[in-house]
Design a protein around this motif. Structure first.
Motif, short mmCIF file in Angstrom:
data_model
loop_
_atom_site.label_atom_id
_atom_site.label_comp_id
_atom_site.label_asym_id
_atom_site.label_seq_id
_atom_site.Cartn_x
_atom_site.Cartn_y
_atom_site.Cartn_z
N LYS A 59 0.83 -1.20 0.00
CA LYS A 59 0.00 0.00 0.00
C LYS A 59 0.87 1.26 0.00
N THR A 60 2.01 1.21 0.69
CA THR A 60 2.95 2.33 0.67
C THR A 60 3.54 2.51 -0.73
N TYR A 63 0.90 3.84 -3.12
CA TYR A 63 0.63 5.26 -2.87
C TYR A 63 1.64 6.14 -3.60
N ARG A 66 1.13 6.06 -7.45
CA ARG A 66 0.04 6.91 -7.89
C ARG A 66 0.39 8.39 -7.75
N SER A 67 1.12 8.73 -6.68
CA SER A 67 1.50 10.13 -6.45
C SER A 67 2.45 10.60 -7.54
#
Length: 254
Positions: A59-60, A63, A66-67
């Protein structure tokens, strides 16, 4: 890291340059574990939730992927790597020859955005890419497979011309004739060369410099995430293609 996706010290210095402060807030993980994990996903075709132990939580990693994608880091990173490689090879930075082509890719998801390429009988997406005379990727665009080559190439060429101000020649196959009638290529001093292929012949004959784009397609096909389209949206399919191109260009700075 116990896996074969290892970033060298020289590549880390390059990543600091092209991703300034991208992982500055990380406290519990090495900032370079994030791009290594993302490259592992692209190279092996692994699912996000199946990311091996030793990398940060998926998940990190997702993230930051996507960023970086949303902020436009990937396109700028690819352009920086190509310019650095051209400078290292003693080639002009902006006066470039551009070769464009497209590739239809089958979809691997039933609910993904897709179209049908009637000529190649492929249901999926179409990758439009532009490369220089060495095959280094200058830009890319993603459309559904039913989009004709000359329609999908206009956005691609516009992006390349904005990044590389002095493109000298654009080479393409005959399917791109009339594709850029609304673009002032002659006023910009850009020559468009549409070359007929030797399709139907049993003898392999390289076509006027256009073979380099086919080689680039074969390069990025080595990344298993791109063998089929496993992305639901066209934008994420584009991000994965950009990541494969970035990872490929990083090899020149190992």
């Amino acid at each position: 890291m116990p896996y074969h996706i290892n970033i060298t010290d020289n590549q880390r210095a390059i990543l600091r340059l092209i991703f300034p402060g991208a992982c500055a807030r990380l406290r519990n993980h090495d900032p370079f574990d994030i791009p290594e994990a993302i490259f592992f996903i692209v190279y092996t075709g692994c699912q996000w939730s199946r990311l091996p132990m030793g990398y940060p939580p998926y998940k990190t990693v997702f993230y930051h992927y996507r960023s970086w994608s949303a902020r436009g880091y990937l396109g700028r990173a690819l352009r920086t790597l190509v310019l650095m490689k051209r400078h290292k090879s003693g080639m002009p930075l902006f006066r470039v020859l551009t070769v464009i082509d497209s590739q239809s890719v089958r979809t691997g998801l039933p609910h993904a955005i897709s179209g049908v390429d009637g000529g190649k009988r492929v249901k999926g997406i179409k990758r439009h890419i532009a490369v220089d005379e060495n095959g280094y990727p200058l830009g890319m665009d993603i459309t559904t497979a039913n989009e004709h080559d000359f329609k999908g190439s206009c956005h691609l060429v516009s992006g390349v011309l904005s990044d590389y101000k002095q493109v000298a020649v654009i080479k393409a196959d005959m399917g791109y004739r009339g594709a850029f009638r609304d673009m002032p290529l002659e006023e910009l001093g850009i020559a468009l060369e549409c070359v007929k292929s030797n399709y139907g012949s049993s003898v392999f004959v390289p076509i006027g410099g256009r073979w380099v784009v086919e080689r680039t397609f074969s390069w990025i096909q080595t990344y298993r995430r791109l063998m089929r389209n496993y992305e639901r949206y066209l934008c994420t399919a584009g991000y994965m293609t950009l990541l494969a191109m970035i990872f490929f260009m990083l090899r020149y700075f190992a």
